[in-house]
Write a protein that holds these residues in place. Structure first.
Motif, PDB file in Angstrom:
ATOM      1  N   LYS A 411       0.846  -1.190   0.000  1.00  0.00           N
ATOM      2  CA  LYS A 411       0.000   0.000   0.000  1.00  0.00           C
ATOM      3  C   LYS A 411       0.879   1.236   0.000  1.00  0.00           C
ATOM      4  O   LYS A 411       1.828   1.340   0.790  1.00  0.00           O
ATOM      5  CB  LYS A 411      -0.927   0.035   1.222  1.00  0.00           C
ATOM      6  CG  LYS A 411      -1.874   1.241   1.210  1.00  0.00           C
ATOM      7  CD  LYS A 411      -2.899   1.189   2.318  1.00  0.00           C
ATOM      8  CE  LYS A 411      -3.875   2.354   2.217  1.00  0.00           C
ATOM      9  NZ  LYS A 411      -4.905   2.321   3.276  1.00  0.00           N
ATOM     10  N   ARG A 417      -4.370  10.657  -1.756  1.00  0.00           N
ATOM     11  CA  ARG A 417      -4.915   9.440  -2.367  1.00  0.00           C
ATOM     12  C   ARG A 417      -4.063   8.256  -1.931  1.00  0.00           C
ATOM     13  O   ARG A 417      -2.979   8.428  -1.377  1.00  0.00           O
ATOM     14  CB  ARG A 417      -4.928   9.549  -3.896  1.00  0.00           C
ATOM     15  CG  ARG A 417      -3.554   9.717  -4.507  1.00  0.00           C
ATOM     16  CD  ARG A 417      -3.651  10.318  -5.921  1.00  0.00           C
ATOM     17  NE  ARG A 417      -2.368  10.294  -6.618  1.00  0.00           N
ATOM     18  CZ  ARG A 417      -1.362  11.131  -6.406  1.00  0.00           C
ATOM     19  NH1 ARG A 417      -1.487  12.098  -5.500  1.00  0.00           N
ATOM     20  NH2 ARG A 417      -0.243  11.042  -7.099  1.00  0.00           N
ATOM     21  N   TRP A 418      -4.551   7.032  -2.189  1.00  0.00           N
ATOM     22  CA  TRP A 418      -3.757   5.847  -1.906  1.00  0.00           C
ATOM     23  C   TRP A 418      -4.087   4.738  -2.888  1.00  0.00           C
ATOM     24  O   TRP A 418      -5.157   4.731  -3.503  1.00  0.00           O
ATOM     25  CB  TRP A 418      -3.922   5.355  -0.463  1.00  0.00           C
ATOM     26  CG  TRP A 418      -5.327   5.007  -0.015  1.00  0.00           C
ATOM     27  CD1 TRP A 418      -6.139   5.786   0.765  1.00  0.00           C
ATOM     28  CD2 TRP A 418      -6.076   3.802  -0.282  1.00  0.00           C
ATOM     29  NE1 TRP A 418      -7.337   5.150   0.989  1.00  0.00           N
ATOM     30  CE2 TRP A 418      -7.324   3.928   0.377  1.00  0.00           C
ATOM     31  CE3 TRP A 418      -5.806   2.628  -0.985  1.00  0.00           C
ATOM     32  CZ2 TRP A 418      -8.301   2.930   0.319  1.00  0.00           C
ATOM     33  CZ3 TRP A 418      -6.772   1.634  -1.050  1.00  0.00           C
ATOM     34  CH2 TRP A 418      -8.010   1.790  -0.390  1.00  0.00           C
ATOM     35  N   VAL A 419      -3.147   3.791  -2.994  1.00  0.00           N
ATOM     36  CA  VAL A 419      -3.360   2.609  -3.825  1.00  0.00           C
ATOM     37  C   VAL A 419      -2.859   1.397  -3.051  1.00  0.00           C
ATOM     38  O   VAL A 419      -1.864   1.473  -2.328  1.00  0.00           O
ATOM     39  CB  VAL A 419      -2.646   2.734  -5.186  1.00  0.00           C
ATOM     40  CG1 VAL A 419      -1.136   2.846  -5.004  1.00  0.00           C
ATOM     41  CG2 VAL A 419      -2.997   1.567  -6.107  1.00  0.00           C
ATOM     42  N   TYR A 420      -3.566   0.286  -3.208  1.00  0.00           N
ATOM     43  CA  TYR A 420      -3.259  -0.917  -2.434  1.00  0.00           C
ATOM     44  C   TYR A 420      -3.316  -2.117  -3.364  1.00  0.00           C
ATOM     45  O   TYR A 420      -4.336  -2.379  -4.000  1.00  0.00           O
ATOM     46  CB  TYR A 420      -4.279  -1.044  -1.297  1.00  0.00           C
ATOM     47  CG  TYR A 420      -4.132  -2.266  -0.415  1.00  0.00           C
ATOM     48  CD1 TYR A 420      -2.889  -2.778  -0.069  1.00  0.00           C
ATOM     49  CD2 TYR A 420      -5.259  -2.917   0.091  1.00  0.00           C
ATOM     50  CE1 TYR A 420      -2.764  -3.891   0.746  1.00  0.00           C
ATOM     51  CE2 TYR A 420      -5.150  -4.026   0.916  1.00  0.00           C
ATOM     52  CZ  TYR A 420      -3.899  -4.514   1.230  1.00  0.00           C
ATOM     53  OH  TYR A 420      -3.781  -5.618   2.040  1.00  0.00           O
ATOM     54  N   TYR A 433      -6.843  -1.814  -5.264  1.00  0.00           N
ATOM     55  CA  TYR A 433      -7.791  -0.845  -4.725  1.00  0.00           C
ATOM     56  C   TYR A 433      -7.122   0.527  -4.728  1.00  0.00           C
ATOM     57  O   TYR A 433      -5.949   0.655  -4.342  1.00  0.00           O
ATOM     58  CB  TYR A 433      -8.192  -1.198  -3.289  1.00  0.00           C
ATOM     59  CG  TYR A 433      -8.957  -2.491  -3.137  1.00  0.00           C
ATOM     60  CD1 TYR A 433      -9.613  -3.072  -4.203  1.00  0.00           C
ATOM     61  CD2 TYR A 433      -9.007  -3.135  -1.919  1.00  0.00           C
ATOM     62  CE1 TYR A 433     -10.315  -4.255  -4.058  1.00  0.00           C
ATOM     63  CE2 TYR A 433      -9.713  -4.331  -1.752  1.00  0.00           C
ATOM     64  CZ  TYR A 433     -10.356  -4.887  -2.837  1.00  0.00           C
ATOM     65  OH  TYR A 433     -11.043  -6.063  -2.696  1.00  0.00           O
ATOM     66  N   SER A 434      -7.850   1.532  -5.144  1.00  0.00           N
ATOM     67  CA  SER A 434      -7.308   2.890  -5.152  1.00  0.00           C
ATOM     68  C   SER A 434      -8.392   3.866  -4.729  1.00  0.00           C
ATOM     69  O   SER A 434      -9.559   3.715  -5.105  1.00  0.00           O
ATOM     70  CB  SER A 434      -6.767   3.253  -6.540  1.00  0.00           C
ATOM     71  OG  SER A 434      -7.728   2.969  -7.553  1.00  0.00           O
ATOM     72  N   GLU A 435      -8.008   4.873  -3.957  1.00  0.00           N
ATOM     73  CA  GLU A 435      -8.983   5.831  -3.426  1.00  0.00           C
ATOM     74  C   GLU A 435      -8.508   7.259  -3.660  1.00  0.00           C
ATOM     75  O   GLU A 435      -7.326   7.571  -3.488  1.00  0.00           O
ATOM     76  CB  GLU A 435      -9.204   5.607  -1.930  1.00  0.00           C
ATOM     77  CG  GLU A 435     -10.238   6.573  -1.339  1.00  0.00           C
ATOM     78  CD  GLU A 435     -10.544   6.298   0.121  1.00  0.00           C
ATOM     79  OE1 GLU A 435     -11.627   5.765   0.417  1.00  0.00           O
ATOM     80  OE2 GLU A 435      -9.698   6.641   0.975  1.00  0.00           O
ATOM     81  N   ALA A 442      -9.415   8.146  -8.780  1.00  0.00           N
ATOM     82  CA  ALA A 442      -9.161   6.827  -8.205  1.00  0.00           C
ATOM     83  C   ALA A 442      -8.874   5.811  -9.302  1.00  0.00           C
ATOM     84  O   ALA A 442      -7.941   5.000  -9.199  1.00  0.00           O
ATOM     85  CB  ALA A 442     -10.353   6.384  -7.359  1.00  0.00           C
ATOM     86  N   LEU A 445      -5.414   6.400 -10.850  1.00  0.00           N
ATOM     87  CA  LEU A 445      -4.347   5.925  -9.969  1.00  0.00           C
ATOM     88  C   LEU A 445      -4.232   4.405 -10.045  1.00  0.00           C
ATOM     89  O   LEU A 445      -3.126   3.853 -10.152  1.00  0.00           O
ATOM     90  CB  LEU A 445      -4.615   6.368  -8.528  1.00  0.00           C
ATOM     91  CG  LEU A 445      -3.578   5.946  -7.484  1.00  0.00           C
ATOM     92  CD1 LEU A 445      -2.215   6.560  -7.801  1.00  0.00           C
ATOM     93  CD2 LEU A 445      -4.041   6.347  -6.083  1.00  0.00           C
ATOM     94  N   GLY A 446      -5.366   3.722  -9.990  1.00  0.00           N
ATOM     95  CA  GLY A 446      -5.339   2.267 -10.079  1.00  0.00           C
ATOM     96  C   GLY A 446      -4.758   1.796 -11.400  1.00  0.00           C
ATOM     97  O   GLY A 446      -3.936   0.868 -11.438  1.00  0.00           O
TER      98      GLY A 446
END
Length: 473
Positions: A411, A417-420, A433-435, A442, A445-446
């Motif tokens: 992660k 934002r974040w991506v996992y 998963y991306s937020e 999102a 990013l993903g």
């Protein structure tokens, strides 16, 4: 399909050859290994409404009594009901016959310890080792266990929920809520009407017959819920409620038919709990950032842990969290018990609406708004996922503006934002998963990280070819 063995349970499809599916022989072996692992005398057994449930129940109960265990069969029961029954009876463990949100051809065993909680990963490893040995010791005719049937635990579960300090029973009754509920032809159709009657809530049940013949895919995500969404759009209800087949996942629908968002089930309940009981919260690595935001706003600390209910509960105990859960609509409220419980989530959510005197859509608008995109990468059998993750991580290690976690997959948390990325334990895919604050961001990013994964995989393959055969012309 081969059996799936994890901290969440042991699952398989019904029918077919032993070893490839959840056959009667496999059920005997699994149950025998669990009984040998538990080292006790009494085990609780409950089951959801699946068509194969009675067959599996007969085998599980017969095997346990054949191992010398006394069995308390609580009949049709949700996973959280069975978890509570283990504690209430002082049993040494429990078996929930369910395949959770999987299709109707699936079934499985969720295995519980003497605390009514899931087995840890080390517990599962020990159980699998026992399973592979198949060195089981059965009781003789004078030492067989006894079967007791006790179907009072649905009511005892409801009574426990009603007695929670933050469940405002009188406030809920005064609001005279009208709700529409999809119980997907399983045990929710039995226990939720009892809960609503106790709370004075008017209700309409869709797919309420506990037949196990699921009308739609039982996973409570938007694409599977068009029936209740269309019913909500007719404007007759204050709230839509959806549970999965064993009633541990919980999803809400706004009064206008819009999805509340499965990630926001825990956010809303946590915010309500924190408004009365300040403290810490726990989510998993795929939980929305909104949970962190409301926790910090209420003066608490937020902690994230690897995916899996047992991982969340372990972290909650470690940090003394007052509320926790996961991103797919699971609420864990330790005042009741350490397990995802849709009944607890419903009662706390209705209490929040009653006290704040607002519509569901109005409540949703009070929380930070994020969007989560969910994608996946198909894997070849020889894909070295861990090495790819390590290389991707290396690309960001010098960027001090990001936070990196590799405790369960990879992660990467950016400022906004974040991506996992996480390898699935049930399918040959990597979940991505991306937020971000919008779905477009999102998704972008993903997609960027999916391309990065593929490019890294290609570079590693070319490097390996170069090492073995020299430069590629």
């Amino acid at each position: 399909m081969a059996l799936i063995k994890s901290i969440s349970g042991i699952y398989g499809t019904i029918g077919g050859r032993s070893g490839d599916t959840l056959s009667p022989l496999d059920i005997v072996k699994l149950t025998s290994a669990f009984a040998q692992f538990i080292h006790g005398k009494k085990i609780v057994v409950g089951r959801d409404g699946r068509m194969s449930g009675l067959m599996v129940r007969h085998i599980v109960v017969g095997t346990l009594t054949g191992m010398g265990y006394d069995v308390i069969d609580i009949g049709y029961a949700s996973t959280p009901t069975t978890e509570l029954a283990v504690r209430m009876t002082g049993a040494d463990g429990g078996v929930v016959i369910t395949a959770s949100h999987n299709h109707s051809e699936w079934n499985g065993l969720k295995l519980l310890n003497r605390e009514g909680e899931f087995l840890t990963s080390s517990d599962v490893s020990e159980l699998v080792a026992l399973l592979e040995l198949e060195n089981f010791d059965y009781a003789d005719s004078t030492q067989l266990g006894h079967l007791t049937v006790d179907e009072t635990f649905n009511q005892r579960h409801i009574d426990t929920v009603l007695n929670l300090n933050l469940v405002d029973v009188e406030g809920i009754r005064r609001r005279k809520f009208r709700v529409c509920v999809d119980t997907i032809n399983s045990v929710g159709g039995i226990i939720l009407p009892q809960l609503f009657q106790a709370l004075g809530v008017d209700y309409e049940i869709l797919n309420g017959e506990c037949t196990g013949a699921f009308v739609h895919n039982p996973e409570p995500v938007e694409n599977n819920l068009l029936g209740i969404i269309n019913r909500m759009k007719q404007g007759h209800f204050d709230l839509g409620i959806v549970v999965d087949s064993d009633v541990d996942r919980l999803v809400f629908i706004c009064e206008d038919g819009m999805m509340f968002g499965e990630e926001y089930t825990l956010v809303s309940v946590a915010d309500y709990v924190l408004s009365h009981t300040p403290g810490n919260t726990v989510g998993n690595l795929s939980s929305t950032r909104a949970l962190r935001d409301v926790t910090l706003l209420r003066g608490g600390q937020y902690y994230a842990c690897p995916v899996g209910e047992v991982n969340v509960t372990a972290k909650m105990k470690e940090v003394g969290a007052v509320i926790g859960g996961d991103s797919n609509g699971g609420v864990i409220f330790p005042e009741c018990h350490y397990g995802r419980d849709a009944l607890v989530g419903i009662a706390l959510f209705l209490s929040c609406l009653a006290q704040r005197k607002c519509k569901v859509s109005e409540l949703r608008s009070t929380f930070p708004c994020y969007q989560i995109a969910k994608n996946s990468i198909n894997l070849m059998s020889n894909t070295d996922v861990d090495s790819i993750f390590e290389r991707v991580k290396g690309s960001f290690q010098k960027d001090h503006s990001v936070t990196i976690s590799d405790t369960d997959g990879l992660k990467i948390d950016f400022v906004d934002r974040w991506v996992y990325l996480r390898k699935s334990k049930t399918e040959p895919v990597v979940r991505v998963y991306s937020e971000a604050v919008t779905m477009e961001r999102a998704d972008n990013l993903g997609n960027q990280f999916m391309h990065l994964f593929y490019d890294t995989q290609k570079d590693m393959l070319l490097s390996a070819i170069h090492s073995d055969y020299g430069p590629v012309m």
